[in-house]
Design a protein around this motif. Structure first.
Motif, mmCIF file in Angstrom:
data_model
loop_
_atom_site.group_PDB
_atom_site.id
_atom_site.type_symbol
_atom_site.label_atom_id
_atom_site.label_comp_id
_atom_site.label_asym_id
_atom_site.label_seq_id
_atom_site.Cartn_x
_atom_site.Cartn_y
_atom_site.Cartn_z
ATOM 1 N N SER A 27 -7.157 -3.304 -4.115
ATOM 2 C CA SER A 27 -7.862 -2.041 -4.339
ATOM 3 C C SER A 27 -7.338 -1.362 -5.600
ATOM 4 O O SER A 27 -8.094 -0.665 -6.290
ATOM 5 C CB SER A 27 -7.827 -1.146 -3.106
ATOM 6 O OG SER A 27 -6.616 -0.523 -2.982
ATOM 7 N N SER A 28 -6.075 -1.572 -5.955
ATOM 8 C CA SER A 28 -5.585 -1.029 -7.237
ATOM 9 C C SER A 28 -6.312 -1.700 -8.405
ATOM 10 O O SER A 28 -6.661 -1.049 -9.395
ATOM 11 C CB SER A 28 -4.090 -1.281 -7.416
ATOM 12 O OG SER A 28 -3.357 -0.672 -6.415
ATOM 13 N N SER A 31 0.829 -1.217 0.000
ATOM 14 C CA SER A 31 0.000 0.000 0.000
ATOM 15 C C SER A 31 0.857 1.258 0.000
ATOM 16 O O SER A 31 0.690 2.133 -0.842
ATOM 17 C CB SER A 31 -0.911 0.031 1.230
ATOM 18 O OG SER A 31 -1.658 -1.143 1.302
ATOM 19 N N LYS A 76 2.579 -2.653 -9.148
ATOM 20 C CA LYS A 76 2.583 -1.389 -9.871
ATOM 21 C C LYS A 76 3.757 -1.387 -10.835
ATOM 22 O O LYS A 76 4.874 -1.620 -10.370
ATOM 23 C CB LYS A 76 2.723 -0.245 -8.886
ATOM 24 C CG LYS A 76 2.465 1.093 -9.528
ATOM 25 C CD LYS A 76 2.561 2.162 -8.497
ATOM 26 C CE LYS A 76 2.320 3.482 -9.209
ATOM 27 N NZ LYS A 76 2.545 4.593 -8.321
ATOM 28 N N ILE A 97 -9.327 -2.966 -8.346
ATOM 29 C CA ILE A 97 -10.699 -2.436 -8.379
ATOM 30 C C ILE A 97 -10.713 -1.036 -8.996
ATOM 31 O O ILE A 97 -11.547 -0.733 -9.853
ATOM 32 C CB ILE A 97 -11.306 -2.427 -6.963
ATOM 33 C CG1 ILE A 97 -11.611 -3.862 -6.556
ATOM 34 C CG2 ILE A 97 -12.577 -1.582 -6.902
ATOM 35 C CD1 ILE A 97 -12.135 -4.011 -5.153
ATOM 36 N N SER A 98 -9.769 -0.198 -8.593
ATOM 37 C CA SER A 98 -9.742 1.166 -9.155
ATOM 38 C C SER A 98 -9.571 1.120 -10.663
ATOM 39 O O SER A 98 -10.230 1.858 -11.398
ATOM 40 C CB SER A 98 -8.574 1.983 -8.605
ATOM 41 O OG SER A 98 -8.627 2.048 -7.262
ATOM 42 N N LEU A 99 -8.681 0.240 -11.096
ATOM 43 C CA LEU A 99 -8.442 0.166 -12.538
ATOM 44 C C LEU A 99 -9.719 -0.231 -13.274
ATOM 45 O O LEU A 99 -10.108 0.381 -14.276
ATOM 46 C CB LEU A 99 -7.339 -0.857 -12.829
ATOM 47 C CG LEU A 99 -6.933 -0.956 -14.283
ATOM 48 C CD1 LEU A 99 -5.425 -0.987 -14.384
ATOM 49 C CD2 LEU A 99 -7.510 -2.188 -14.970
ATOM 50 N N GLY A 142 -5.844 0.222 0.452
ATOM 51 C CA GLY A 142 -4.905 0.755 -0.544
ATOM 52 C C GLY A 142 -3.939 -0.268 -1.091
ATOM 53 O O GLY A 142 -2.883 0.072 -1.616
ATOM 54 N N GLN A 199 -12.765 0.078 -12.215
ATOM 55 C CA GLN A 199 -13.793 1.127 -12.110
ATOM 56 C C GLN A 199 -13.620 2.165 -13.213
ATOM 57 O O GLN A 199 -14.584 2.659 -13.768
ATOM 58 C CB GLN A 199 -13.723 1.812 -10.747
ATOM 59 C CG GLN A 199 -14.554 1.068 -9.740
ATOM 60 C CD GLN A 199 -14.512 1.708 -8.365
ATOM 61 O OE1 GLN A 199 -13.538 2.368 -8.016
ATOM 62 N NE2 GLN A 199 -15.544 1.484 -7.598
ATOM 63 N N GLY A 200 -12.367 2.435 -13.533
ATOM 64 C CA GLY A 200 -12.109 3.424 -14.575
ATOM 65 C C GLY A 200 -12.255 2.866 -15.970
ATOM 66 O O GLY A 200 -12.206 3.618 -16.949
ATOM 67 N N GLU A 236 -2.572 -4.080 -17.009
ATOM 68 C CA GLU A 236 -3.922 -3.582 -17.313
ATOM 69 C C GLU A 236 -4.650 -4.439 -18.333
ATOM 70 O O GLU A 236 -5.818 -4.781 -18.173
ATOM 71 C CB GLU A 236 -3.830 -2.160 -17.896
ATOM 72 C CG GLU A 236 -3.547 -1.123 -16.853
ATOM 73 C CD GLU A 236 -3.776 0.280 -17.416
ATOM 74 O OE1 GLU A 236 -3.035 1.148 -16.967
ATOM 75 O OE2 GLU A 236 -4.669 0.483 -18.279
#
Ligand SMILES: Cc1ncc(C[n+]2csc(CCOP(=O)(O)OP(=O)(O)O)c2C)c(N)n1
Length: 644
Positions: free
Chosen positions: A563-564, A429, A532, A566-568, A559, A570-571, A536
């Motif tokens: 969660s990364s 995180s 990271k 999920i964020s990806l 974090g 979501q976008g 993708e």
């Protein structure tokens, strides 16, 4: 348990003992510590070295009214035995048992919790100032080792203490050792004080001389100046006095009457910061530990595994040896942990290219940044929990300038018996937040070699996180290869659910998939070796084709890797996929064996399989259905929309 120790239920019981009994009590304590620690594992040599000091402290001060603060807290076992915890001493470092460090919730005699080094003087000064503000008059004593005092925070605190002049006692427990021998200019200064008793004699003689002169006020002041001039000439103790402390020492730390004399003087006569320099022998009284204090600093539990598979730390060190041989620009930095990181094998061949900087994580990181600017390739070998100390240095000094420092993060994930202060459950995180930084974790020890090699070649800052454990026993490639940054690896195909596992979680994810296959459940398993940048393309493909994803990480869910993901998503507008995130909930992970704790959080074969099943409402697994609804730490949410 010895007869005398049996009689000690709290520090007050110590006060009636006569000197002969005190020595006997010290022997009994040593026996108890050796017997318990050789069974439970823990910090043996450090505790054997402070037996007399702990007895003296508890006879001279009134804990818990007076505050006794142990730096790091790893040497507080004797303190625990004397402060009402001897009945539970056998549970030391076990799940649900006594902590191996000081812990406020465990006893009123632990006024400050610790585990990380160099905090005691700051905490003690805070307490001393609070006392003065509230008009109270208890004593505050910080006990700090010559290793821990090399940490920058300790100096920051000494600096403020000298400036404020508050009544505070700092006891330096000087055994010449950190885990390895203490390093640096300060260690040399202490060596001088320890071995050169001339100063002490000269000081005593000059005091005697002055006190016998028929002095007028002026002559007395002249005498005082003469004394401090004399000290400046012959003694490094001046250093502490210039900082605003009264220096007392060196004191024999195994002589209880001598210790008590010094502590009484510090307690009763000096109304300013006082520095009591105590000389101890690490491992005292147990010959194997006295003769090899490095090995006996921390010993493994009796039942520890003795398999012949190398640990991740050993594979790290072997890899570094090859990389240092291959490239003259590669250098290694360790903040006081050359042993834990097995760097002695590199040090033996390249003593000039391994830097033990002391317990100075912040300095280690910025020192590395400086080396990069001049064309070197530094690898900072650091435990996940200790890098927490240096986050701003990682952000401001390394990543902001995109300097290719490699962070070899040992003890990533659940570390076990050292407990809350040492779990490496935050790094994915806190590192994923930082621009320019590549964040990775290998699936096994072979991939560790390749990721370290990749990191050294990457031209950007990069972290490689690995667990505190044996490797998986896989074959180690002779040639290192670069792994494309951000590219994941599909290890197994299946149509029902895709598990995205990172680092130590890949192996149990594969086990879970094999188990589920027996019931006809098809699972794709991905080695998500980069947290990271994420892969993708692969995430989107799996989310749109399989639609059910489980992310697994030995890290906090806050974090983290999941969660990364999920964020990806979501976008990306893939609205109908479900992601279940397995990891550690919003809490500090207690102490216990790694197996117990991983099972608790569902981070094992069975927990992962249950998370997969939870995404398949109609599926059951014959072997796993029993515990199906007990996945404690999983969060499930549709990618778009509200939490379930
Ligand atoms: C910030 C931080 N870095 C590293 C460590 C690991 N560590 C635990 S004890 C220790 C050595 C401490 O030496 P010293 O203070 O001299 O105590 P001793 O064990 O010699 O009594 C180290 C490096 C730690 N606990 N905290």
């Amino acid at each position: 348990m010895g007869i005398l120790l049996d009689r000690i239920n709290n520090p007050r019981d110590l006060k009636g003992l006569v000197p002969r009994e005190l020595n006997k009590l010290a022997s009994e304590i040593r026996e108890e510590v050796v017997a318990t620690v050789t069974n439970s594992g823990g910090h043996l040599a450090s505790n054997l070295g402070v037996v007399e000091l702990t007895i003296a402290l508890h006879r001279i001060f009134e804990s818990p009214r007076d505050k006794i603060i142990w730096d790091v807290g790893h040497q507080s076992y004797v303190h625990k035995l004397l402060t009402g915890r001897k009945k539970s001493f056998a549970s030391l470092r076990q799940y649900g048992g006594l902590s191996g460090f000081t812990t406020r919730s465990e006893s009123e005699h632990d006024p400050f919790g610790a585990g990380h080094a160099s905090t005691s003087v700051s905490a003690a000064l805070g307490m001393a100032v609070a006392r003065d503000l509230s008009g109270d008059n208890y004593h505050v004593v910080a006990i700090i080792g010559d290793g821990a005092i090399t940490g920058g925070m300790a100096f920051e605190a000494l600096n403020q203490a000298g400036h404020l002049g508050s009544r505070l006692i700092v006891v330096l427990n000087d055994n010449g050792m950190s885990i390895s021998p203490s390093v640096g200019a300060l260690a040399k200064l202490l060596d001088k004080l320890r071995f050169d008793h001339r100063y002490y004699r000269v000081k005593e003689e000059s005091r005697h001389l002055l006190s016998n002169l028929p002095l007028g006020k002026k002559l007395y002041q002249l005498g005082q100046r003469l004394e401090s001039g004399l000290r400046g000439l012959v003694s490094p103790a001046t250093f502490w006095e210039e900082l605003g402390f009264t220096y007392m020492g060196p004191i024999d730390g195994h002589n209880i009457p001598e210790l008590e004399g010094a502590l009484v003087k510090a307690r009763d006569y000096l109304l300013k910061p006082t520095f009591v320099h105590v000389i101890t022998t690490k491992g005292k009284g147990y010959r194997p530990a006295e003769s090899d204090a490095v090995y006996f600093h921390g010993v493994a539990a009796k039942n520890a595994s003795t398999k012949l598979i190398p640990t991740y730390s050993e594979v790290f060190a072997q890899t570094m040896l090859h990389l240092v041989r291959q490239d003259p620009r590669v250098v290694i930095i360790t903040p006081a942990m050359p042993e834990g990181n097995y760097l002695n094998i590199v040090q033996a061949e390249f003593p000039q290219r391994v830097f033990d900087v002391g317990i100075c994580e912040q300095h280690a990181v910025t020192f590395a940044a400086g080396l990069v600017t001049q064309g070197y390739l530094p690898v900072v070998a650091i435990y996940s929990t200790f890098l927490q100390r240096a986050i701003d240095q990682v952000i401001h000094d390394v990543c902001l300038q995109d300097l290719p420092v490699v962070f070899a993060l040992d003890r990533g994930g659940i570390v076990g018996e050292d407990g809350k202060t040492h779990q490496g459950t935050f790094d994915i995180s806190y590192l994923s937040l930082i621009p320019n930084l590549i964040v990775s974790a290998p699936k096994d020890e072979n991939e560790l070699q390749h990721l370290l090699y990749t990191a050294v070649k990457s031209d950007h800052p990069m972290s490689v996180r690995y667990p505190r454990s044996l490797g998986l026993g896989v074959k180690l490639d002779k040639e290192f290869k670069e792994i494309p940054i951000g590219k994941w690896e599909i290890l197994r195909d299946g149509d029902d659910v895709a598990i995205l596992a990172i680092g130590s979680m890949v192996a149990p994810a594969l086990d879970a998939a094999r188990e589920l296959a027996k019931d006809g459940i098809g699972t794709t398993v991905v080695n998500a070796r980069f947290a990271k940048p994420l892969d993708e393309e692969l995430i989107k493909e799996l989310a749109s084709q399989i639609k059910r994803l489980v992310s697994v990480e030995e890290n906090t869910l806050n974090g983290g890797f999941g969660s990364s993901v999920i964020s990806l998503l979501q976008g990306s507008g893939i609205a109908d996929a479900q992601v279940r995130c397995l990891g550690i909930p919003d809490e500090f992970v207690e102490q216990g064996s790694q197996d117990i704790l991983r099972a608790k959080y569902g981070l094992d074969r069975s927990g992962i399989a249950q998370a997969v099943l939870s995404l398949l409402p109609n599926a059951t697994s014959s072997s796993l259905s029993k515990n199906r609804n007990e996945v404690g730490s999983a969060l499930t949410r549709p990618i778009l929309g509200r939490w379930k």
